[in-house]
Write a protein that holds these residues in place. Structure first.
Motif, short mmCIF file in Angstrom:
data_model
loop_
_atom_site.label_atom_id
_atom_site.label_comp_id
_atom_site.label_asym_id
_atom_site.label_seq_id
_atom_site.Cartn_x
_atom_site.Cartn_y
_atom_site.Cartn_z
N HIS A 245 0.82 -1.23 0.00
CA HIS A 245 0.00 0.00 0.00
C HIS A 245 0.85 1.27 0.00
O HIS A 245 0.37 2.33 0.41
N HIS A 246 2.08 1.19 -0.46
CA HIS A 246 2.96 2.36 -0.51
C HIS A 246 2.45 3.38 -1.54
O HIS A 246 2.08 3.01 -2.66
N TYR A 247 2.43 4.65 -1.17
CA TYR A 247 2.08 5.73 -2.10
C TYR A 247 3.36 6.35 -2.65
O TYR A 247 4.20 6.83 -1.89
N TYR A 248 3.49 6.33 -3.97
CA TYR A 248 4.73 6.73 -4.62
C TYR A 248 4.84 8.25 -4.75
O TYR A 248 3.84 8.94 -4.88
N THR A 249 6.08 8.72 -4.73
CA THR A 249 6.35 10.13 -4.98
C THR A 249 6.91 10.27 -6.40
O THR A 249 7.37 9.29 -7.01
N GLU A 250 6.85 11.47 -6.93
CA GLU A 250 7.40 11.72 -8.26
C GLU A 250 8.90 11.41 -8.29
O GLU A 250 9.41 10.88 -9.28
N ALA A 251 9.60 11.74 -7.20
CA ALA A 251 11.04 11.50 -7.15
C ALA A 251 11.36 10.01 -7.22
O ALA A 251 12.30 9.59 -7.91
N GLU A 252 10.56 9.17 -6.55
CA GLU A 252 10.79 7.72 -6.57
C GLU A 252 10.59 7.16 -7.97
O GLU A 252 11.39 6.35 -8.46
N LEU A 253 9.51 7.61 -8.63
CA LEU A 253 9.25 7.12 -9.98
C LEU A 253 10.31 7.60 -10.97
O LEU A 253 10.80 6.82 -11.81
N THR A 254 10.65 8.86 -10.88
CA THR A 254 11.65 9.41 -11.79
C THR A 254 13.00 8.71 -11.63
O THR A 254 13.68 8.40 -12.63
N THR A 255 13.39 8.44 -10.39
CA THR A 255 14.65 7.73 -10.14
C THR A 255 14.63 6.35 -10.76
O THR A 255 15.60 5.92 -11.40
N PHE A 256 13.52 5.64 -10.60
CA PHE A 256 13.43 4.28 -11.15
C PHE A 256 13.41 4.32 -12.68
O PHE A 256 14.02 3.47 -13.34
N ILE A 257 12.70 5.29 -13.24
CA ILE A 257 12.68 5.43 -14.71
C ILE A 257 14.09 5.66 -15.24
O ILE A 257 14.51 5.05 -16.24
N ASN A 258 14.86 6.52 -14.58
CA ASN A 258 16.22 6.81 -15.03
C ASN A 258 17.12 5.57 -14.94
O ASN A 258 17.98 5.35 -15.80
N ARG A 259 16.90 4.76 -13.91
CA ARG A 259 17.67 3.52 -13.79
C ARG A 259 17.33 2.57 -14.94
O ARG A 259 18.20 1.88 -15.47
N CYS A 260 16.05 2.53 -15.32
CA CYS A 260 15.63 1.68 -16.44
C CYS A 260 16.19 2.19 -17.76
O CYS A 260 16.53 1.40 -18.65
N ILE A 261 16.27 3.52 -17.90
CA ILE A 261 16.84 4.10 -19.12
C ILE A 261 18.30 3.69 -19.27
O ILE A 261 18.75 3.33 -20.37
N ARG A 262 19.04 3.76 -18.17
CA ARG A 262 20.46 3.41 -18.22
C ARG A 262 20.68 1.95 -18.61
O ARG A 262 21.71 1.60 -19.18
N ARG A 263 19.70 1.11 -18.30
CA ARG A 263 19.80 -0.32 -18.65
C ARG A 263 19.12 -0.62 -19.98
O ARG A 263 19.07 -1.78 -20.40
N ASP A 264 18.55 0.41 -20.61
CA ASP A 264 17.90 0.26 -21.91
C ASP A 264 16.78 -0.78 -21.85
O ASP A 264 16.67 -1.66 -22.71
N LEU A 265 15.90 -0.67 -20.84
CA LEU A 265 14.80 -1.61 -20.68
C LEU A 265 13.60 -1.17 -21.52
O LEU A 265 13.37 0.02 -21.74
N ALA A 266 12.84 -2.16 -21.98
CA ALA A 266 11.74 -1.88 -22.91
C ALA A 266 10.57 -1.19 -22.24
O ALA A 266 9.90 -0.35 -22.84
N MET A 267 10.29 -1.55 -20.98
CA MET A 267 9.13 -0.99 -20.29
C MET A 267 9.26 -1.23 -18.80
O MET A 267 10.11 -2.00 -18.34
N ILE A 268 8.39 -0.56 -18.05
CA ILE A 268 8.24 -0.80 -16.62
C ILE A 268 6.85 -1.40 -16.40
O ILE A 268 5.87 -0.89 -16.94
N VAL A 269 6.80 -2.47 -15.62
CA VAL A 269 5.51 -3.13 -15.36
C VAL A 269 5.25 -3.09 -13.86
O VAL A 269 6.14 -3.38 -13.05
#
Length: 327
Positions: A245-269
């Protein structure tokens, strides 16, 4: 402070589920094991008081069905409640779902009302059967998801489900109350209890075959979700877990998105329940698509029993007339 409490709660869950090792985890596990005996005695005492009618359950004059589980989280209560509500509504019942709204943000009450212990606040109406009226923060993620997916079913949130049940009967004339996670709620008399156990179902279509993805979730059983993604054929290259039941912050999502970009991942699920707890990011920040995996319940065996149960609720057999006995 909130993050510290979340981390502490997550540590406790990891200890109970034996994900943690070491001296601290072992010591805490032994303490919790000892406390479990005290908890068991308290539960038995509570049940005894209800059996002896020292504590009394309330009847509201309509059908009350509880859906709950025997273990902590991860058994699919919410999808079952959704499927059951659809079936009952289609069968002609007027259904309202009652939830306690775990980790939702209640209305602020004036300090004078709190001092006088007034309980006049009506339940929070997540959906009136026509419109979605609250956001996920105020409603709670699970009630919000149910209200979003069930457009014609009333969804109410209140810790006092006797009060919310009476409110639904008086305002909308409902004849069926579904208690989401209501197995232990003994104050309201249940006619039917649906108990769920955890059993992972197979996934066969593998629509994520060979995709390298990032996984992010805040649920009770993250291993089950990540395992499901792998069974669908995905390569989970990066996984981030939060407390249930964790409520996400913009900073948490943005950080995870940037980590996925660096790994060249197709999507986040993520899960559908997590998706309603995520803030909307600007399009410029959505450099990796975020998708959610929707879970629907399919009856693999015992379908006739399910249909029979729904039919008995929606079309009860008429009582025999007195003339049949004296003819």
């Amino acid at each position: 402070m909130g993050r510290r409490l979340e981390n502490l709660e997550q540590f406790g869950i990891d200890v109970v589920l034996e994900r943690r090792r070491g001296v601290r985890a072992t010591a805490l596990r032994e303490i919790l094991y000892a406390l479990s005996f005290i908890y068991e005695r308290l539960v038995q005492l509570r049940l005894y008081f209800y059996r002896k009618r020292i504590l009394r359950e309330r009847a509201l004059g309509c059908l009350v069905i509880s859906v709950g589980n025997l273990t902590v989280g991860g058994t699919g209560k919410t999808p079952i409640v959704e499927k059951f509500a659809r079936a009952l509504q289609a069968g002609g019942r007027r259904v309202a779902i009652l939830s306690r709204g775990y980790k939702s943000v209640p209305r602020k009450r004036r300090w004078l009302d709190r001092l006088r212990r007034r309980d006049a606040d009506p339940p929070r109406v997540v959906s009136d059967g026509k419109s979605l009226l609250l956001d996920s923060l105020t409603a709670g993620d699970e009630p919000y998801m149910l209200a979003h997916n069930l457009k014609d079913v009333i969804v109410l949130v209140d810790k006092d489900r006797v009060k919310s049940g009476r409110f639904a009967i008086d305002k909308w004339n409902v004849d069926t109350l579904l208690l989401d996670d209501g197995l232990q709620y003994l104050h309201l008399k249940h006619r039917l209890d649906m108990v769920l156990v955890d059993r992972q179902a197979p996934f066969g279509n593998e629509f994520l075959r060979d995709a390298f993805i990032g996984s992010i979730c805040g649920i009770a059983a993250p291993e089950s979700f990540e395992g499901a993604l792998k069974k669908l054929g995905a390569h989970v290259d990066l996984a981030k877990r939060y407390i249930d039941h964790h409520y996400y912050t913009e900073a948490e999502l943005t950080t995870f998105i940037n980590r996925c970009i660096r790994r060249d991942l197709a999507m986040i699920v993520t899960t559908e329940k997590d998706a309603v707890r995520m803030p909307r990011l600007p399009e410029t920040d959505m450099k990796v698509p975020i998708c959610f995996l929707r879970v629907e319940i399919e009856i693999l065996s015992g379908h006739e029993s399910w249909e029979h149960c729904v039919a008995r609720i929606c079309k009860p057999q008429p009582m025999l007339s007195p003339e049949r006995f004296f003819a």
